[in-house]
Design a protein around this motif. Structure first.
Motif, PDB file in Angstrom:
ATOM      1  N   LEU A 102      11.589 -30.271  -3.901  1.00 15.46           N
ATOM      2  CA  LEU A 102      12.254 -31.501  -4.332  1.00 15.46           C
ATOM      3  C   LEU A 102      11.251 -32.594  -4.700  1.00 15.46           C
ATOM      4  CD1 LEU A 102      15.172 -32.369  -4.671  1.00 15.46           C
ATOM      5  CD2 LEU A 102      15.106 -33.308  -2.383  1.00 15.46           C
ATOM      6  N   ILE A 103      10.286 -32.838  -3.836  1.00 16.00           N
ATOM      7  CA  ILE A 103       9.304 -33.891  -4.107  1.00 16.00           C
ATOM      8  C   ILE A 103       8.395 -33.499  -5.264  1.00 16.00           C
ATOM      9  CG2 ILE A 103       7.314 -35.125  -3.151  1.00 16.00           C
ATOM     10  CD1 ILE A 103       8.804 -34.931  -0.409  1.00 16.00           C
ATOM     11  N   GLY A 104       7.873 -32.283  -5.222  1.00 11.91           N
ATOM     12  CA  GLY A 104       7.002 -31.819  -6.307  1.00 11.91           C
ATOM     13  C   GLY A 104       7.728 -31.763  -7.638  1.00 11.91           C
ATOM     14  N   GLY A 105       8.952 -31.240  -7.622  1.00 15.60           N
ATOM     15  CA  GLY A 105       9.730 -31.160  -8.854  1.00 15.60           C
ATOM     16  C   GLY A 105      10.055 -32.528  -9.425  1.00 15.60           C
ATOM     17  N   ALA A 106      10.426 -33.470  -8.561  1.00 14.02           N
ATOM     18  CA  ALA A 106      10.744 -34.824  -9.031  1.00 14.02           C
ATOM     19  C   ALA A 106       9.513 -35.492  -9.644  1.00 14.02           C
ATOM     20  CB  ALA A 106      11.298 -35.659  -7.886  1.00 14.02           C
ATOM     21  N   LEU A 107       8.370 -35.355  -8.999  1.00 17.11           N
ATOM     22  CA  LEU A 107       7.144 -35.969  -9.533  1.00 17.11           C
ATOM     23  C   LEU A 107       6.747 -35.362 -10.878  1.00 17.11           C
ATOM     24  CD1 LEU A 107       5.003 -36.319  -6.285  1.00 17.11           C
ATOM     25  CD2 LEU A 107       6.110 -38.140  -7.585  1.00 17.11           C
ATOM     26  N   VAL A 108       6.837 -34.054 -10.971  1.00 19.85           N
ATOM     27  CA  VAL A 108       6.472 -33.389 -12.226  1.00 19.85           C
ATOM     28  C   VAL A 108       7.452 -33.757 -13.338  1.00 19.85           C
ATOM     29  CG1 VAL A 108       6.326 -31.124 -13.347  1.00 19.85           C
ATOM     30  CG2 VAL A 108       5.175 -31.500 -11.182  1.00 19.85           C
ATOM     31  N   LEU A 109       8.753 -33.813 -13.025  1.00 21.92           N
ATOM     32  CA  LEU A 109       9.736 -34.186 -14.045  1.00 21.92           C
ATOM     33  C   LEU A 109       9.557 -35.627 -14.511  1.00 21.92           C
ATOM     34  CD1 LEU A 109      12.937 -32.363 -12.780  1.00 21.92           C
ATOM     35  CD2 LEU A 109      11.651 -31.890 -14.859  1.00 21.92           C
ATOM     36  N   CYS A 110       9.213 -36.513 -13.593  1.00 22.27           N
ATOM     37  CA  CYS A 110       8.931 -37.908 -13.988  1.00 22.27           C
ATOM     38  C   CYS A 110       7.723 -37.968 -14.916  1.00 22.27           C
ATOM     39  CB  CYS A 110       8.694 -38.782 -12.759  1.00 22.27           C
ATOM     40  SG  CYS A 110      10.184 -39.133 -11.834  1.00 22.27           S
ATOM     41  N   LEU A 111       6.675 -37.229 -14.580  1.00 22.38           N
ATOM     42  CA  LEU A 111       5.485 -37.211 -15.436  1.00 22.38           C
ATOM     43  C   LEU A 111       5.814 -36.589 -16.794  1.00 22.38           C
ATOM     44  CD1 LEU A 111       2.478 -37.924 -15.584  1.00 22.38           C
ATOM     45  CD2 LEU A 111       1.991 -35.612 -14.736  1.00 22.38           C
TER      46      LEU A 111
ATOM     47  N   GLU B 210      -0.011 -37.645 -28.389  1.00 27.09           N
ATOM     48  CA  GLU B 210       0.004 -36.253 -28.858  1.00 27.09           C
ATOM     49  C   GLU B 210       0.792 -35.331 -27.943  1.00 27.09           C
ATOM     50  OE1 GLU B 210      -1.120 -35.135 -31.732  1.00 27.09           O
ATOM     51  OE2 GLU B 210      -1.835 -37.120 -32.304  1.00 27.09           O
ATOM     52  N   GLY B 211       1.321 -35.869 -26.867  1.00 31.41           N
ATOM     53  CA  GLY B 211       2.139 -35.073 -25.959  1.00 31.41           C
ATOM     54  C   GLY B 211       1.346 -34.277 -24.941  1.00 31.41           C
ATOM     55  N   LEU B 212       0.067 -34.579 -24.788  1.00 32.46           N
ATOM     56  CA  LEU B 212      -0.750 -33.826 -23.839  1.00 32.46           C
ATOM     57  C   LEU B 212      -0.342 -34.069 -22.393  1.00 32.46           C
ATOM     58  CD1 LEU B 212      -4.298 -34.157 -25.441  1.00 32.46           C
ATOM     59  CD2 LEU B 212      -2.708 -32.239 -25.563  1.00 32.46           C
ATOM     60  N   VAL B 213       0.155 -35.252 -22.098  1.00 29.44           N
ATOM     61  CA  VAL B 213       0.585 -35.547 -20.732  1.00 29.44           C
ATOM     62  C   VAL B 213       1.850 -34.745 -20.400  1.00 29.44           C
ATOM     63  CG1 VAL B 213       1.348 -37.366 -19.154  1.00 29.44           C
ATOM     64  CG2 VAL B 213      -0.510 -37.812 -20.765  1.00 29.44           C
ATOM     65  N   ALA B 214       2.782 -34.658 -21.343  1.00 31.88           N
ATOM     66  CA  ALA B 214       3.981 -33.845 -21.133  1.00 31.88           C
ATOM     67  C   ALA B 214       3.609 -32.368 -21.012  1.00 31.88           C
ATOM     68  CB  ALA B 214       4.966 -34.047 -22.285  1.00 31.88           C
ATOM     69  N   TYR B 215       2.657 -31.936 -21.816  1.00 33.44           N
ATOM     70  CA  TYR B 215       2.169 -30.559 -21.771  1.00 33.44           C
ATOM     71  C   TYR B 215       1.548 -30.256 -20.405  1.00 33.44           C
ATOM     72  CZ  TYR B 215      -0.707 -26.563 -23.234  1.00 33.44           C
ATOM     73  OH  TYR B 215      -1.295 -25.345 -23.341  1.00 33.44           O
ATOM     74  N   ALA B 216       0.764 -31.200 -19.880  1.00 38.70           N
ATOM     75  CA  ALA B 216       0.157 -31.027 -18.564  1.00 38.70           C
ATOM     76  C   ALA B 216       1.218 -31.012 -17.469  1.00 38.70           C
ATOM     77  CB  ALA B 216      -0.854 -32.141 -18.313  1.00 38.70           C
ATOM     78  N   ALA B 217       2.237 -31.847 -17.600  1.00 35.31           N
ATOM     79  CA  ALA B 217       3.325 -31.860 -16.615  1.00 35.31           C
ATOM     80  C   ALA B 217       4.055 -30.523 -16.621  1.00 35.31           C
ATOM     81  CB  ALA B 217       4.288 -33.003 -16.904  1.00 35.31           C
ATOM     82  N   MET B 218       4.217 -29.930 -17.779  1.00 40.49           N
ATOM     83  CA  MET B 218       4.835 -28.605 -17.859  1.00 40.49           C
ATOM     84  C   MET B 218       3.982 -27.593 -17.100  1.00 40.49           C
ATOM     85  SD  MET B 218       7.324 -26.800 -18.812  1.00 40.49           S
ATOM     86  CE  MET B 218       8.127 -27.982 -19.847  1.00 40.49           C
ATOM     87  N   GLY B 219       2.673 -27.725 -17.199  1.00 41.89           N
ATOM     88  CA  GLY B 219       1.782 -26.869 -16.424  1.00 41.89           C
ATOM     89  C   GLY B 219       1.966 -27.076 -14.931  1.00 41.89           C
ATOM     90  N   GLY B 220       2.207 -28.327 -14.530  1.00 42.99           N
ATOM     91  CA  GLY B 220       2.483 -28.613 -13.127  1.00 42.99           C
ATOM     92  C   GLY B 220       3.761 -27.950 -12.644  1.00 42.99           C
ATOM     93  N   TRP B 221       4.769 -27.927 -13.509  1.00 37.35           N
ATOM     94  CA  TRP B 221       6.030 -27.258 -13.174  1.00 37.35           C
ATOM     95  C   TRP B 221       5.791 -25.769 -12.959  1.00 37.35           C
ATOM     96  CZ3 TRP B 221      10.770 -28.962 -11.946  1.00 37.35           C
ATOM     97  CH2 TRP B 221      11.839 -28.073 -12.008  1.00 37.35           C
ATOM     98  N   ILE B 222       4.995 -25.165 -13.822  1.00 34.65           N
ATOM     99  CA  ILE B 222       4.687 -23.734 -13.706  1.00 34.65           C
ATOM    100  C   ILE B 222       3.911 -23.467 -12.416  1.00 34.65           C
ATOM    101  CG2 ILE B 222       3.362 -21.847 -14.742  1.00 34.65           C
ATOM    102  CD1 ILE B 222       4.085 -23.098 -17.487  1.00 34.65           C
ATOM    103  N   VAL B 223       2.920 -24.290 -12.121  1.00 32.94           N
ATOM    104  CA  VAL B 223       2.127 -24.127 -10.892  1.00 32.94           C
ATOM    105  C   VAL B 223       3.014 -24.278  -9.664  1.00 32.94           C
ATOM    106  CG1 VAL B 223       0.311 -25.195  -9.493  1.00 32.94           C
ATOM    107  CG2 VAL B 223      -0.076 -24.802 -11.922  1.00 32.94           C
ATOM    108  N   LEU B 224       3.860 -25.310  -9.648  1.00 30.23           N
ATOM    109  CA  LEU B 224       4.733 -25.561  -8.500  1.00 30.23           C
ATOM    110  C   LEU B 224       5.614 -24.361  -8.201  1.00 30.23           C
ATOM    111  CD1 LEU B 224       6.038 -27.600  -6.439  1.00 30.23           C
ATOM    112  CD2 LEU B 224       7.661 -28.125  -8.264  1.00 30.23           C
ATOM    113  N   TRP B 225       6.321 -23.859  -9.194  1.00 30.59           N
ATOM    114  CA  TRP B 225       7.269 -22.774  -8.944  1.00 30.59           C
ATOM    115  C   TRP B 225       6.589 -21.435  -8.724  1.00 30.59           C
ATOM    116  CZ3 TRP B 225      11.702 -23.805  -7.056  1.00 30.59           C
ATOM    117  CH2 TRP B 225      12.250 -25.063  -7.291  1.00 30.59           C
ATOM    118  N   THR B 226       5.419 -21.239  -9.295  1.00 32.14           N
ATOM    119  CA  THR B 226       4.667 -20.021  -8.999  1.00 32.14           C
ATOM    120  C   THR B 226       4.236 -20.025  -7.539  1.00 32.14           C
ATOM    121  OG1 THR B 226       3.878 -19.883 -11.282  1.00 32.14           O
ATOM    122  CG2 THR B 226       2.647 -18.647  -9.633  1.00 32.14           C
TER     123      THR B 226
END
Length: 186
Positions: free
Chosen positions: A29-38, A152-168
Motif C-alpha cells: 500500500l505505501i510503496g504502491g501509493a508512492l510510486v503511483l504519485c511519482l 520527456e517523461g523520464l520521471v514517469a518511466y522511472a516510476a514505472m520501473g519502481g512499480w515493477i521492482v515493488l511487485w517483483t
C-alpha cells in the motif's frame, strides 16, 4: 462432512499469520501509493503541450505546484499520455485487490496482475525501467532533475520501473514465505 469439528487455530499462530500479511499489505500500500504519485507527477509534464524549462533544475515542490494546476482529464485528451494514463486506475484496482484479498494464492495472483498492469504504462523498454528507477527517481525526489527529464517523461518511466521492482519483490517474498512454510511443515 458437517458433523466433523472445525480445526482450531491456536491464538499465537493466528496472530503470527496476520502480522506477516499486514506487513506485506503495508509495504504494498505505501510503496504502491508512492510510486503511483511519482508516476502521475512524471506523466503530467510529459504531455505534448506542457513543458518545464529545459535549462533549469526542477525541484519536487515546483513540479507538484505545476502538476496540481492541470486537471486529470487533460491527460486522457493528450495524444501522448492518453494510453499511459490508463495504467493508474488499473494499478489502483490491482493494489486494492491485493490488500483486500485474504488467501495467499489469491494475493500471489493479484501481485502478478499488478506486475502485468505495468504493460499499460506503454514503454518499449520495460525491462530497463527498473534500472531507471534507481537512477532517476531519487534525483527527482531530491530535486536534481532538470526540465528535460520531467518533460520527456523520464520521471514517469522511472516510476514505472519502481512499480515493477515493488511487485517483483512482493512476489518473491510471498514465494519465499511459502517455500519456508512448506519446508518447516514437511
Amino acid at each position: 462432512m458437517p458433523d466433523e469439528p472445525a480445526i482450531e487455530v491456536l491464538p499465537y499462530a493466528a496472530a503470527t499469520r496476520q502480522r506477516g500479511g499486514r506487513r506485506l499489505n503495508a509495504v504494498a500500500l505505501i510503496g504502491g501509493a508512492l510510486v503511483l504519485c511519482l508516476y502521475y507527477l512524471g506523466l503530467v509534464p510529459a504531455m505534448s503541450w506542457f513543458a518545464f524549462d529545459y535549462t533549469k533544475t526542477i525541484g519536487l515542490p515546483t513540479a507538484v505546484r505545476e502538476v496540481i494546476k492541470v486537471p486529470p482529464w487533460k491527460l486522457v485528451a493528450d495524444p501522448y499520455t492518453s494510453v499511459k494514463v490508463w495504467f493508474i486506475p488499473f494499478a489502483v484496482g490491482a493494489l486494492v485487490g491485493f490488500v483486500v484479498a485474504r488467501r495467499p494464492r489469491a494475493k500471489l495472483i493479484l501481485a502478478g496482475v499488478a506486475l502485468g498492469v505495468s504493460v499499460l504504462g506503454g514503454s518499449s523498454m520495460m525491462l530497463v525501467s527498473p534500472i531507471a528507477f534507481f537512477i532517476i527517481a531519487p534525483a527527482a525526489v531530491l530535486g536534481r532533475c532538470d526540465g528535460e527529464d520531467w518533460s520527456e517523461g523520464l520521471v514517469a518511466y522511472a516510476a514505472m520501473g519502481g512499480w515493477i521492482v515493488l511487485w517483483t519483490l512482493i512476489m518473491l517474498a510471498m514465494v519465499w514465505a511459502q517455500w519456508r512454510r512448506a519446508r518447516r511443515t514437511g
